[in-house]
Design a protein around this motif. Structure first.
Motif, PDB file in Angstrom:
ATOM      1  N   THR A   5      -7.940   1.085   5.496  1.00  0.00           N
ATOM      2  CA  THR A   5      -6.891   0.708   4.555  1.00  0.00           C
ATOM      3  C   THR A   5      -7.255   1.000   3.113  1.00  0.00           C
ATOM      4  OG1 THR A   5      -7.761  -1.547   4.481  1.00  0.00           O
ATOM      5  CG2 THR A   5      -6.015  -1.089   6.061  1.00  0.00           C
ATOM      6  N   TYR A 151       4.381  -3.655  -4.895  1.00  0.00           N
ATOM      7  CA  TYR A 151       4.571  -2.203  -4.924  1.00  0.00           C
ATOM      8  C   TYR A 151       6.052  -1.862  -5.150  1.00  0.00           C
ATOM      9  CZ  TYR A 151       5.948  -2.404   0.054  1.00  0.00           C
ATOM     10  OH  TYR A 151       6.574  -2.674   1.254  1.00  0.00           O
ATOM     11  N   TYR A 184       3.367   4.775  -3.577  1.00  0.00           N
ATOM     12  CA  TYR A 184       2.642   4.160  -2.479  1.00  0.00           C
ATOM     13  C   TYR A 184       3.598   3.898  -1.323  1.00  0.00           C
ATOM     14  CZ  TYR A 184      -0.910   1.516  -0.079  1.00  0.00           C
ATOM     15  OH  TYR A 184      -1.834   1.115   0.856  1.00  0.00           O
ATOM     16  N   PRO A 185       3.202   4.171  -0.089  1.00  0.00           N
ATOM     17  CA  PRO A 185       1.910   4.663   0.364  1.00  0.00           C
ATOM     18  C   PRO A 185       1.611   6.078  -0.151  1.00  0.00           C
ATOM     19  CG  PRO A 185       3.208   3.789   2.195  1.00  0.00           C
ATOM     20  CD  PRO A 185       4.124   3.924   1.026  1.00  0.00           C
ATOM     21  N   PHE A 276       3.857  10.804   4.610  1.00  0.00           N
ATOM     22  CA  PHE A 276       3.051   9.652   4.236  1.00  0.00           C
ATOM     23  C   PHE A 276       1.696   9.686   4.933  1.00  0.00           C
ATOM     24  CE2 PHE A 276       7.336   7.895   3.384  1.00  0.00           C
ATOM     25  CZ  PHE A 276       7.135   7.486   2.075  1.00  0.00           C
ATOM     26  N   HIS A 280      -2.103   4.523   5.817  1.00  0.00           N
ATOM     27  CA  HIS A 280      -1.686   3.601   4.749  1.00  0.00           C
ATOM     28  C   HIS A 280      -0.204   3.238   4.830  1.00  0.00           C
ATOM     29  CE1 HIS A 280      -5.530   4.107   2.639  1.00  0.00           C
ATOM     30  NE2 HIS A 280      -5.439   5.353   3.022  1.00  0.00           N
ATOM     31  N   THR A 281       0.376   3.406   6.014  1.00  0.00           N
ATOM     32  CA  THR A 281       1.822   3.181   6.096  1.00  0.00           C
ATOM     33  C   THR A 281       2.197   1.882   6.796  1.00  0.00           C
ATOM     34  OG1 THR A 281       1.839   4.521   8.123  1.00  0.00           O
ATOM     35  CG2 THR A 281       2.375   5.635   6.067  1.00  0.00           C
ATOM     36  N   TYR A 284       4.637  -0.903   5.305  1.00  0.00           N
ATOM     37  CA  TYR A 284       5.264  -0.428   4.068  1.00  0.00           C
ATOM     38  C   TYR A 284       6.510   0.402   4.313  1.00  0.00           C
ATOM     39  CZ  TYR A 284       0.962  -2.010   1.895  1.00  0.00           C
ATOM     40  OH  TYR A 284      -0.096  -2.786   1.487  1.00  0.00           O
TER      41      TYR A 284
END
Length: 285
Positions: A5, A151, A184-185, A276, A280-281, A284
């Protein structure tokens, strides 16, 4: 925090870091306080210039083989090109709201004149089609609230692929509240994969609200030897993204961050398709 992460940190010894981070005034010349063209960036399509005009000042430029959008960062202006004249109301600053703008086609000559003075971005892209000069009204700019919590950010899609017609140019503005992450991601758009990802060169131009404000921009490799930079950014700085995963863009607590994204690429279709980062998804989407 696990490796899965975390966003990889930059290697300060990589020469790519120096090439991708463009500090304020480092490309300044007699005409522009920021001047990034394809030759300077080492790519083929995307450009960004920022011109500062004193009260009563004018600036004349030729568009060459690129299309351009004149976007007020502060102040208003008149844009004359060919037989067209556009009165641009502008805004007090990038933090005061959306602005109107003017599109200037390739193979043209244009003049920007400002009675009260101001700062104006010229977002450009090498293109093939000759489109008409046009005015972009502020009320027609789609504004999107994206993300949530820390975010969350606001995206002003003034020249996104589905909001305003250009040949190759894509440009949007993003407002990130202090303490928040945006872009982000992490995502990328450096491969041509029909229906999934489009190849686009990207410029991030930053302004930070309030004195001594700053933020951070991360770009990390999507392949061996790819782009890698972690830059502390302040008003007037830019970061180039020729390839790689980019994000997050991090705003200092108490200081709202603005950035202007300018994108273009060699694809036959003008489209903004991103991929993406798969690590890191979660949570999100």
């Amino acid at each position: 925090m696990s490796d899965r992460t975390s966003v990889p940190m930059a290697d300060p010894d990589r020469t790519a870091s120096n090439a991708l981070y463009v500090p304020k005034d480092s490309t300044a010349n007699a005409q522009y306080v920021l001047d990034v063209d394809p030759k300077r960036a080492g790519w083929t399509h995307s450009s960004l210039r920022v011109v500062e005009l004193a009260p009563g000042g004018t600036h004349i430029f030729t568009t060459g083989d690129s299309e351009w959008i004149v976007l007020p960062l502060s102040g208003g202006c008149t844009v004359n090109t060919g037989d067209e004249q556009f009165q641009i109301l502008g805004r007090d600053s990038v933090f005061s709201g959306v602005t109107d703008f003017a599109y200037v086609p390739r193979d043209a000559r244009a003049q920007i004149a400002s009675g009260a003075g101001g700062r104006f971005a010229l977002a450009g892209a090498k293109c093939e089609r000759l489109l008409p000069a046009r005015y972009g009204p502020a009320p027609e700019v789609p504004v999107e609230d994206r993300g949530s919590g820390n975010y969350a950010r606001q995206v002003r899609n003034f020249a996104s692929a589905d909001a305003f017609e250009c040949d190759q140019l894509i440009a949007v503005e993003v407002i990130t509240p202090g303490g928040n992450w945006s872009s982000y991601p992490p995502h990328k758009h450096d491969e041509h994969r029909p229906g999934e990802e489009s190849r686009l060169e990207e410029i991030y131009y930053f302004e930070i609200d309030g004195p001594n404000g700053f933020g951070y921009q991360r770009v990390f490799p999507s392949r061996v030897g790819g782009s890698d930079v972690l830059a502390e950014v302040r008003t007037g700085d830019a970061v180039l993204v020729p390839d790689g995963w980019h994000g997050p863009s991090i705003a200092q607590p108490g200081h709202t961050m603005y950035y202007l994204n300018v994108m273009a690429g060699p694809g036959e279709k003008r489209e903004w398709r991103i991929c993406f980062h798969p690590e890191h998804t979660e949570g999100y989407q």
